[in-house]
Design a protein around this motif. Structure first.
Motif, PDB file in Angstrom:
ATOM      1  N   ASP A  60      -7.702  -0.277   9.369  1.00  0.00           N
ATOM      2  CA  ASP A  60      -7.753   0.117   7.673  1.00  0.00           C
ATOM      3  C   ASP A  60      -7.424  -1.069   7.015  1.00  0.00           C
ATOM      4  O   ASP A  60      -6.441  -1.755   7.389  1.00  0.00           O
ATOM      5  CB  ASP A  60      -6.661   1.207   7.645  1.00  0.00           C
ATOM      6  CG  ASP A  60      -7.016   2.724   7.464  1.00  0.00           C
ATOM      7  OD1 ASP A  60      -8.219   2.817   7.476  1.00  0.00           O
ATOM      8  OD2 ASP A  60      -6.231   3.480   7.956  1.00  0.00           O
ATOM      9  N   LEU A  94      -5.921   2.925   1.502  1.00  0.00           N
ATOM     10  CA  LEU A  94      -6.536   2.252   2.339  1.00  0.00           C
ATOM     11  C   LEU A  94      -8.119   2.488   2.299  1.00  0.00           C
ATOM     12  O   LEU A  94      -8.766   3.640   2.038  1.00  0.00           O
ATOM     13  CB  LEU A  94      -5.995   3.054   3.635  1.00  0.00           C
ATOM     14  CG  LEU A  94      -4.449   2.878   3.790  1.00  0.00           C
ATOM     15  CD1 LEU A  94      -4.196   3.887   5.019  1.00  0.00           C
ATOM     16  CD2 LEU A  94      -4.057   1.766   3.859  1.00  0.00           C
ATOM     17  N   TYR A  96     -10.982   2.002   5.644  1.00  0.00           N
ATOM     18  CA  TYR A  96     -11.457   1.747   6.736  1.00  0.00           C
ATOM     19  C   TYR A  96     -12.673   0.766   7.019  1.00  0.00           C
ATOM     20  O   TYR A  96     -13.653   0.920   6.505  1.00  0.00           O
ATOM     21  CB  TYR A  96     -11.950   3.087   7.834  1.00  0.00           C
ATOM     22  CG  TYR A  96     -11.961   2.694   9.232  1.00  0.00           C
ATOM     23  CD1 TYR A  96     -10.850   2.396   9.911  1.00  0.00           C
ATOM     24  CD2 TYR A  96     -13.310   2.833   9.633  1.00  0.00           C
ATOM     25  CE1 TYR A  96     -11.400   2.054  11.451  1.00  0.00           C
ATOM     26  CE2 TYR A  96     -13.468   2.501  10.996  1.00  0.00           C
ATOM     27  CZ  TYR A  96     -12.379   2.074  11.933  1.00  0.00           C
ATOM     28  OH  TYR A  96     -12.596   1.838  13.075  1.00  0.00           O
TER      29      TYR A  96
END
Length: 133
Positions: A60, A94, A96
């Motif tokens: 992340d 966040l 990924y």
């Protein structure tokens, strides 16, 4: 206006766990991304909020912490944003993207991709993160 890159992320909230008297952490380790524009999570501590949440993953990229956009902030300064009084809530944005790992770091990490059913929650549009620039 809202940073378009942050708008692509997912919001994760967790409570900082005490690591030393009065100081809290979510239990993540991180390094700069390949282009050094962001910070990426490369490990999590067992028993700490990040791992326990099931919503934070190795790979992340940290886009924002508590409404502060983290682009071009060194990991040492991101660490200061991540720490806080034990028991206080931390809000992260966040994304990924394990392709952001520097080559030397990628050889050392164990990627934990999010499950297919993870909900990607966009940040609130009512309050734009403050830019740190």
């Amino acid at each position: 206006h809202e940073d378009p890159e942050v708008a692509d992320g997912r919001v994760v909230r967790m409570v900082r766990q005490e690591t030393s008297p009065g100081i809290g952490s979510c239990g993540m380790s991180y390094c700069p991304t390949r282009d050094r524009r962001h910070t990426i999570i490369y490990s999590m501590r067992e028993g700490y909020p990040a791992m326990a949440s099931g919503k934070v993953f190795v790979g992340d990229v940290i886009l924002a912490v508590d409404d502060i956009v983290c682009e071009r902030i060194p990991p040492s300064q991101v660490a200061q944003l991540l720490r806080g009084p034990a028991g206080t809530e931390a809000t992260f944005v966040l994304r990924y993207d394990p392709s952001e790992f520097p080559a030397d770091a990628l050889r050392k990490v164990q990627l934990t991709p999010p499950p297919d059913n993870i909900t990607l929650t966009p940040p609130s549009t009512t309050s734009a993160p403050r830019s740190s620039r």
